[in-house]
Design an enzyme around this catalytic site. Sequence first.
Site, PDB file in Angstrom:
ATOM      1  N   HIS A 304     -47.884  23.283 -37.767  1.00  0.00           N
ATOM      2  CA  HIS A 304     -47.598  23.991 -39.008  1.00  0.00           C
ATOM      3  C   HIS A 304     -47.053  25.375 -38.676  1.00  0.00           C
ATOM      4  O   HIS A 304     -47.499  25.981 -37.701  1.00  0.00           O
ATOM      5  CB  HIS A 304     -48.872  24.114 -39.865  1.00  0.00           C
ATOM      6  CG  HIS A 304     -48.577  24.419 -41.284  1.00  0.00           C
ATOM      7  ND1 HIS A 304     -48.391  25.691 -41.741  1.00  0.00           N
ATOM      8  CD2 HIS A 304     -48.384  23.591 -42.348  1.00  0.00           C
ATOM      9  CE1 HIS A 304     -48.114  25.648 -43.027  1.00  0.00           C
ATOM     10  NE2 HIS A 304     -48.094  24.384 -43.419  1.00  0.00           N
ATOM     11  N   ASP A 361     -50.733  16.407 -44.203  1.00  0.00           N
ATOM     12  CA  ASP A 361     -50.056  15.112 -44.303  1.00  0.00           C
ATOM     13  C   ASP A 361     -50.615  14.061 -43.351  1.00  0.00           C
ATOM     14  O   ASP A 361     -50.280  12.891 -43.468  1.00  0.00           O
ATOM     15  CB  ASP A 361     -48.558  15.289 -44.039  1.00  0.00           C
ATOM     16  CG  ASP A 361     -47.895  16.016 -45.188  1.00  0.00           C
ATOM     17  OD1 ASP A 361     -48.247  15.720 -46.337  1.00  0.00           O
ATOM     18  OD2 ASP A 361     -47.054  16.883 -44.938  1.00  0.00           O
TER      19      ASP A 361
HETATM   20  N1  CMC Z   1     -45.350  17.127 -32.201  1.00  0.00           N
HETATM   21  C1  CMC Z   1     -44.998  17.564 -30.970  1.00  0.00           C
HETATM   22  N2  CMC Z   1     -44.611  18.831 -30.696  1.00  0.00           N
HETATM   23  C2  CMC Z   1     -44.576  19.707 -31.730  1.00  0.00           C
HETATM   24  C3  CMC Z   1     -44.929  19.312 -33.026  1.00  0.00           C
HETATM   25  C4  CMC Z   1     -45.336  17.990 -33.250  1.00  0.00           C
HETATM   26  N3  CMC Z   1     -45.682  17.582 -34.466  1.00  0.00           N
HETATM   27  N4  CMC Z   1     -44.800  20.373 -33.860  1.00  0.00           N
HETATM   28  C5  CMC Z   1     -44.374  21.392 -33.099  1.00  0.00           C
HETATM   29  N5  CMC Z   1     -44.239  20.986 -31.814  1.00  0.00           N
HETATM   30  C6  CMC Z   1     -43.834  21.811 -30.670  1.00  0.00           C
HETATM   31  C7  CMC Z   1     -42.326  22.039 -30.710  1.00  0.00           C
HETATM   32  O1  CMC Z   1     -41.628  21.070 -29.979  1.00  0.00           O
HETATM   33  C8  CMC Z   1     -42.206  23.421 -30.127  1.00  0.00           C
HETATM   34  O2  CMC Z   1     -42.279  23.292 -28.726  1.00  0.00           O
HETATM   35  P1  CMC Z   1     -41.478  24.337 -27.761  1.00  0.00           P
HETATM   36  O3  CMC Z   1     -42.151  25.665 -27.987  1.00  0.00           O
HETATM   37  O4  CMC Z   1     -41.694  23.778 -26.392  1.00  0.00           O
HETATM   38  O5  CMC Z   1     -40.049  24.321 -28.213  1.00  0.00           O
HETATM   39  C9  CMC Z   1     -43.480  24.142 -30.592  1.00  0.00           C
HETATM   40  O6  CMC Z   1     -44.436  23.103 -30.834  1.00  0.00           O
HETATM   41  C10 CMC Z   1     -43.288  24.951 -31.876  1.00  0.00           C
HETATM   42  O7  CMC Z   1     -42.721  24.072 -32.862  1.00  0.00           O
HETATM   43  P2  CMC Z   1     -41.619  24.503 -33.909  1.00  0.00           P
HETATM   44  O8  CMC Z   1     -40.905  23.293 -34.398  1.00  0.00           O
HETATM   45  O9  CMC Z   1     -40.785  25.616 -33.318  1.00  0.00           O
HETATM   46  O10 CMC Z   1     -42.537  25.134 -35.049  1.00  0.00           O
HETATM   47  P3  CMC Z   1     -42.115  25.375 -36.534  1.00  0.00           P
HETATM   48  O11 CMC Z   1     -43.074  26.377 -37.066  1.00  0.00           O
HETATM   49  O12 CMC Z   1     -40.667  25.679 -36.639  1.00  0.00           O
HETATM   50  O13 CMC Z   1     -42.329  23.929 -37.227  1.00  0.00           O
HETATM   51  C11 CMC Z   1     -43.302  22.062 -38.256  1.00  0.00           C
HETATM   52  C12 CMC Z   1     -43.438  23.563 -37.948  1.00  0.00           C
HETATM   53  C13 CMC Z   1     -44.361  21.679 -39.287  1.00  0.00           C
HETATM   54  C14 CMC Z   1     -41.924  21.766 -38.857  1.00  0.00           C
HETATM   55  C15 CMC Z   1     -43.512  21.253 -36.947  1.00  0.00           C
HETATM   56  O14 CMC Z   1     -44.800  21.503 -36.429  1.00  0.00           O
HETATM   57  C16 CMC Z   1     -43.283  19.762 -37.140  1.00  0.00           C
HETATM   58  O15 CMC Z   1     -42.139  19.296 -37.064  1.00  0.00           O
HETATM   59  N6  CMC Z   1     -44.376  18.980 -37.420  1.00  0.00           N
HETATM   60  C17 CMC Z   1     -44.227  17.563 -37.746  1.00  0.00           C
HETATM   61  C18 CMC Z   1     -43.797  17.408 -39.189  1.00  0.00           C
HETATM   62  C19 CMC Z   1     -44.930  17.694 -40.148  1.00  0.00           C
HETATM   63  O16 CMC Z   1     -46.041  17.231 -39.981  1.00  0.00           O
HETATM   64  N7  CMC Z   1     -44.620  18.440 -41.229  1.00  0.00           N
HETATM   65  C20 CMC Z   1     -45.577  18.717 -42.306  1.00  0.00           C
HETATM   66  C21 CMC Z   1     -45.915  20.159 -42.399  1.00  0.00           C
HETATM   67  S1  CMC Z   1     -47.348  20.410 -43.464  1.00  0.00           S
HETATM   68  C22 CMC Z   1     -46.765  20.003 -45.037  1.00  0.00           C
HETATM   69  C23 CMC Z   1     -46.031  21.119 -45.595  1.00  0.00           C
HETATM   70  O17 CMC Z   1     -46.689  22.073 -46.063  1.00  0.00           O
HETATM   71  O18 CMC Z   1     -44.775  21.079 -45.594  1.00  0.00           O
END
Ligand code: CMC
Length: 433
Positions: A304, A361
Site C-alpha cells: 500500500h 483487498d
Molecule cells: N508484490 C510484490 N512486490 C511489491 C508489491 C506486491 N504486491 N507491492 C509493492 N511491491 C514492491 C515493488 O516492486 C517495489 O519494489 P522495488 O523497490 O524493488 O522497486 C516496492 O515494493 C515499492 O512498490 P511500489 O509499486 O513502488 O509502491 P507504490 O506505493 O507505488 O504502490 C501499490 C502501491 C498498492 C500499487 C502496490 O503495492 C501494488 O501494486 N500492490 C498490488 C495491488 C494491490 O493490492 N492494490 C490494492 C491497494 S489497496 C486498495 C486501495 O485502496 O486502492
Amino acid sequence: MEEFAKLIIDGKEITLPVIVGSEGERAIDIRSLRPQTGYITFDPGYGNTGACKSAITYMDGEKGILRYRGIPIEQLAKSSTFVETAFLLITGKLPTRDELTSTSVYLNDASPVHESMKAFYQNYPPKAHPMGILSAMVNAMRSFYPELIDLEEEMNNTYLRLISKIRTMAAMAYKISIGQRVIYPRPDLCYCSNFLNMMFDSAVVPYRMDNDLVRALNVFWILHADHEQNCSTTAVRVVGSGKVNIYSAISAGISALWGPLHGGANQAVIHMLERIRKDGMSVEQCIARAKDAEDDFRLMGFGHRVYKTYDPRAKIMKEMCDIVLKKVKCKDPLLDIARNLEEAALNDTYFKEKNLYPNVDFYSGIVLRAMGIPTDMFTVMFAIGRLPGWIAQWKEDWIDPEMKICRPRQIYTGNILNEYVPIDQREEESSVS
Ligand code: CMC
C-alpha cells in the site's frame, strides 16, 4: 506559533510557511516557490504531495490507524451501519434518530432508476464489464437528474439520490447480464438488505434474507467508505476542480477505481488465487515470482502507498471472512491458499524490508464470493462503498475557497526548438539518404 522552513536555492534563502494538521502532520507550503525562484517541485505519483486540506479521514500508515471524522474504523465496523457512516462522512457528524430515519426514507424513495435508463443496459455487449457500465450510467444521471448546486437542500438530495440509485443500477446491471428479470427495490427493506434482494431474488428461487450477511455487507461497505486522497478520490477532486457536475466527477472516480492497482485489486486477488490453484503453484513459487524484478507477477492484495504496517481494514476483513464462511457453511479452498500466502509473505525478508502487508483487498474477494457476489461485480461493490467518501471529498473541495482548478506542472524532456520541414522536402531528404 507560526512555523517556517528555509530553503537555500541558487545561493538565495527563501522562507516557506509550514502548515500543521490537527494530528500534528506537517507540510511545507510551496505555493510561493515558483514565483520566488522559478523552481517547481517534482513528485511523480504525488507520493509526497499534499493536494488539499481535509477534515474527513485521518490515516496513519505507520501505526495502521484509520478514522472517519475522528471515529476509529474499528468502532464504526463494530457498531455503525453503512447509511449512518455515509451520513457521518458527508455531513461531518453522526445523525440524530430523526435524521437517520429521514435519510433512510429518502434512500428508499429515490431507489428506482428512471425507466429509460434500463434501455442503456440492454444495448451493452453481453460481456461488458459492470464497472464500465456503472461509470457510464452515473455520468448519464446528469441528463436525467440535473442538480441545482446553489440550493443546499437540492444538493443534499443529490448526494442521497446517488447513494440510493448506484445500488439499484449495480444490481440491475447484474440481473441483465445474467439474463434475469430485474428485481425492483422494496420500500420495506433497509439499504443493504435491498441490495441483496435485488441481486439474488428471482421468480424461481425467492431470496432468504440472513441478518448476519446483511451485517457483513454493512461492514464491507463501511470499510470501503473513504480512504482520504487515494487514486479514485483524487480523480474525483481533479475532475471536480474544473467545476463539472458531481455525476461526471463521480463517474471519473469509478473509472479510476477500476484499475487492478486500485479497487480492481479485489478481483485480481481472486484471479491470482484461482491461477495458483489451477496451475498447482506452491506458496514458495509465488513468493519467489513476486520478488523477481524481471517477472511482472505481484502479490495482489499486498502493499500500500500509505500503510507500512497491517492495513486496519484488512484485519477486520480477515475476521469477517471466518464469520461469513461459517455462516454460509462453505469451505473455500482459496482461503487456505490466501492464509498460506499471507503467512509466507509476512515471514519473508523481501516483504518485511519493503513493509508489504495485506491490504483490504486481500480477503475482501473471499468474503464477497461467500456472499454469492460474482467476481466481475467485486469492484462495483467497492465503488458503492466508496461513494459516500467521494461525495464528501467532492463537497469539501467545492466549498473550499482555497481550492483552484487542478493543473500540475511538468519537467519538459522533449526536443528543444525544431524547424518544421514540409513533407515533400522530408521525402526528398530521405530518398537521398
Ligand atoms: N508484490 C510484490 N512486490 C511489491 C508489491 C506486491 N504486491 N507491492 C509493492 N511491491 C514492491 C515493488 O516492486 C517495489 O519494489 P522495488 O523497490 O524493488 O522497486 C516496492 O515494493 C515499492 O512498490 P511500489 O509499486 O513502488 O509502491 P507504490 O506505493 O507505488 O504502490 C501499490 C502501491 C498498492 C500499487 C502496490 O503495492 C501494488 O501494486 N500492490 C498490488 C495491488 C494491490 O493490492 N492494490 C490494492 C491497494 S489497496 C486498495 C486501495 O485502496 O486502492
